[in-house]
Design an enzyme around this catalytic site. Structure first.
Site, PDB file in Angstrom:
ATOM      1  N   GLY A  37       0.844  -1.199   0.000  1.00 30.54           N
ATOM      2  CA  GLY A  37       0.000   0.000   0.000  1.00 30.54           C
ATOM      3  C   GLY A  37       0.875   1.242   0.000  1.00 30.54           C
ATOM      4  O   GLY A  37       2.110   1.153  -0.016  1.00 30.54           O
ATOM      5  N   PHE A  38       0.216   2.363   0.069  1.00 34.31           N
ATOM      6  CA  PHE A  38       0.937   3.635   0.021  1.00 34.31           C
ATOM      7  C   PHE A  38       1.896   3.790   1.221  1.00 34.31           C
ATOM      8  O   PHE A  38       3.112   3.899   1.047  1.00 34.31           O
ATOM      9  CB  PHE A  38      -0.103   4.760  -0.074  1.00 34.31           C
ATOM     10  CG  PHE A  38       0.369   6.084   0.406  1.00 34.31           C
ATOM     11  CD1 PHE A  38       1.465   6.694  -0.175  1.00 34.31           C
ATOM     12  CD2 PHE A  38      -0.284   6.731   1.451  1.00 34.31           C
ATOM     13  CE1 PHE A  38       1.908   7.933   0.272  1.00 34.31           C
ATOM     14  CE2 PHE A  38       0.140   7.960   1.905  1.00 34.31           C
ATOM     15  CZ  PHE A  38       1.247   8.559   1.320  1.00 34.31           C
ATOM     16  N   THR A  55     -12.629  -7.088   7.192  1.00 39.95           N
ATOM     17  CA  THR A  55     -11.165  -7.106   7.016  1.00 39.95           C
ATOM     18  C   THR A  55     -10.487  -6.465   8.207  1.00 39.95           C
ATOM     19  O   THR A  55      -9.489  -6.983   8.726  1.00 39.95           O
ATOM     20  CB  THR A  55     -10.758  -6.314   5.747  1.00 39.95           C
ATOM     21  OG1 THR A  55     -11.549  -6.768   4.675  1.00 39.95           O
ATOM     22  CG2 THR A  55      -9.297  -6.470   5.427  1.00 39.95           C
ATOM     23  N   TYR A 104     -16.050   2.406  10.013  1.00 35.54           N
ATOM     24  CA  TYR A 104     -14.600   2.348   9.871  1.00 35.54           C
ATOM     25  C   TYR A 104     -13.935   2.740  11.191  1.00 35.54           C
ATOM     26  O   TYR A 104     -13.081   2.023  11.717  1.00 35.54           O
ATOM     27  CB  TYR A 104     -14.163   3.290   8.737  1.00 35.54           C
ATOM     28  CG  TYR A 104     -12.676   3.442   8.597  1.00 35.54           C
ATOM     29  CD1 TYR A 104     -11.877   2.346   8.331  1.00 35.54           C
ATOM     30  CD2 TYR A 104     -12.070   4.686   8.732  1.00 35.54           C
ATOM     31  CE1 TYR A 104     -10.501   2.478   8.190  1.00 35.54           C
ATOM     32  CE2 TYR A 104     -10.695   4.833   8.591  1.00 35.54           C
ATOM     33  CZ  TYR A 104      -9.925   3.729   8.326  1.00 35.54           C
ATOM     34  OH  TYR A 104      -8.565   3.870   8.200  1.00 35.54           O
TER      35      TYR A 104
END
Ligand code: UDP
Length: 323
Positions: free
Chosen positions: A10-11, A95, A149
């Site tokens: 990922g970033f 996840t 989230y």
């Protein structure tokens, strides 16, 4: 040191991998490429202290083996980006919560330290700005997916701290504030890559809401140094740290700055939140970290300010567009 990075393509993960290699460590990346990109680690593949596997943190057999072989786990694998979170709330919750559960279970088996990368989203609508690690978390209604989230990451934090308390797994929690830099993609809603791309392509530059909301942008190169410092400092175990920059800027000012720095003719337009996200969407008005805790522990400080990071990102975007 041998470091395992979940979400390492990922970033943030790919910058962390790079920084660890630069310090002479061994790095192994596990990533399912859901939001990560193989391109992000392409330049690391030939390094003799680097390895990677395309796979999921939810695969406990694989993870158990990787955790056993490493000295420290950086757990970054998660669903990220406000837009993606709103579009795919089931994947987000499953996840984020289950992934952390598996990582911690494996770490407990071999007593490996785990640095959990959490988020400033957990502060939610907190009004006591700047946010301190001990501040209350103020989340909105469960019908607003954005809060799923925040809540999933808060559960990750609770679980990590519980593993430390009950099973003595050395866990460190870091809350990242808006982290930016080269390789970040605007696809999942992040504001700076979006504005830069819009400015360079002639616009319009889309400011959501009235643009008076503020954020503080931390440069990824600074952020990963703090993560490495915290993961390797025994005094950080069992603690929560804000990581980011405390230079505050409104989104409207940000749009104007990017327009100026790119020399763009793009128009800046305002789009109501319900059109940009979903009806009833709630934004944070101000999000500013108190970073004294990490600064004092590590003698670390962010070195790249907003103007400098914008210049770097614009330069990077220009170069990658011309390739
Ligand atoms: N934003 C915007 N235009 C965009 C993308 C985001 O005005 O094209 C706003 C967004 O509503 C928020 C801020 O910029 O107020 C930061 O958004 P981002 O998704 O980057 O991070 P957040 O802080 O919301 O997690």
């Amino acid at each position: 040191m041998r470091a395992l990075i979940t979400g390492g393509a990922g970033f943030v993960g790919s910058h962390l991998a790079e920084a660890l290699l630069q310090k002479g460590h061994h790095v192994f990346v596990l990533d399912d490429l859901s939001t990560g990109k193989i391109d992000n680690i392409e330049h690391l593949k030939s390094h003799d202290r680097f390895g990677y596997l395309i796979g999921s943190v939810l695969d406990e057999t694989v993870l158990a083996e990787l955790v056993e072989q490493c000295d420290v786990v950086f757990h970054l694998a998660a669903v990220v980006g406000v837009k993606l979170i709103i579009d795919e709330p089931v994947r987000t919750i499953e996840t984020n919560v289950h992934g952390t559960e598996v990582v911690l279970r494996c770490a407990a088996r071999h007593r490996r330290p785990v640095l959990i990368v959490s988020t400033s989203e957990v502060y939610g609508k907190g009004i006591q700005v700047p946010f301190r690690e001990g501040s209350d978390l103020v989340l909105g209604a469960t019908t607003q997916h954005r809060w799923a989230y925040a809540c999933s990451k808060a559960i990750d934090e609770f679980l990590g701290l519980a593993y430390w308390k009950e099973k003595r797994v050395p866990v460190i929690i870091t809350r990242l504030f808006n982290t930016v830099g080269p390789r970040q993609r605007g696809r999942y809603g992040m504001v700076i890559p979006n504005f830069v791309r819009q400015a360079l392509s002639g616009g319009p530059i889309t400011v959501f809401g009235d643009g008076r909301q503020t954020r503080c942008f931390g440069y990824v190169g600074d952020v990963v140094q703090a993560l490495i410092g915290l993961a390797t400092d025994p005094r950080a175990v069992g603690e929560v740290f804000n990581v980011g920059n405390d230079e505050e800027i409104s989104i409207e000012t940000l749009a104007k700055k990017i327009k100026l720095l790119t020399n763009s003719q793009a128009e800046i337009v305002k789009i109501p939140y319900h059109e940009a996200y979903e009806p009833g969407f709630e934004d944070m008005f101000r999000r500013v970290p108190d970073i004294r805790k990490v600064k004092e522990l590590l003698n670390w400080r962010p070195e790249v300010g907003t103007d400098e990071l914008l210049t770097k990102i614009i330069e990077y975007t220009r170069q990658s567009q011309s390739r």
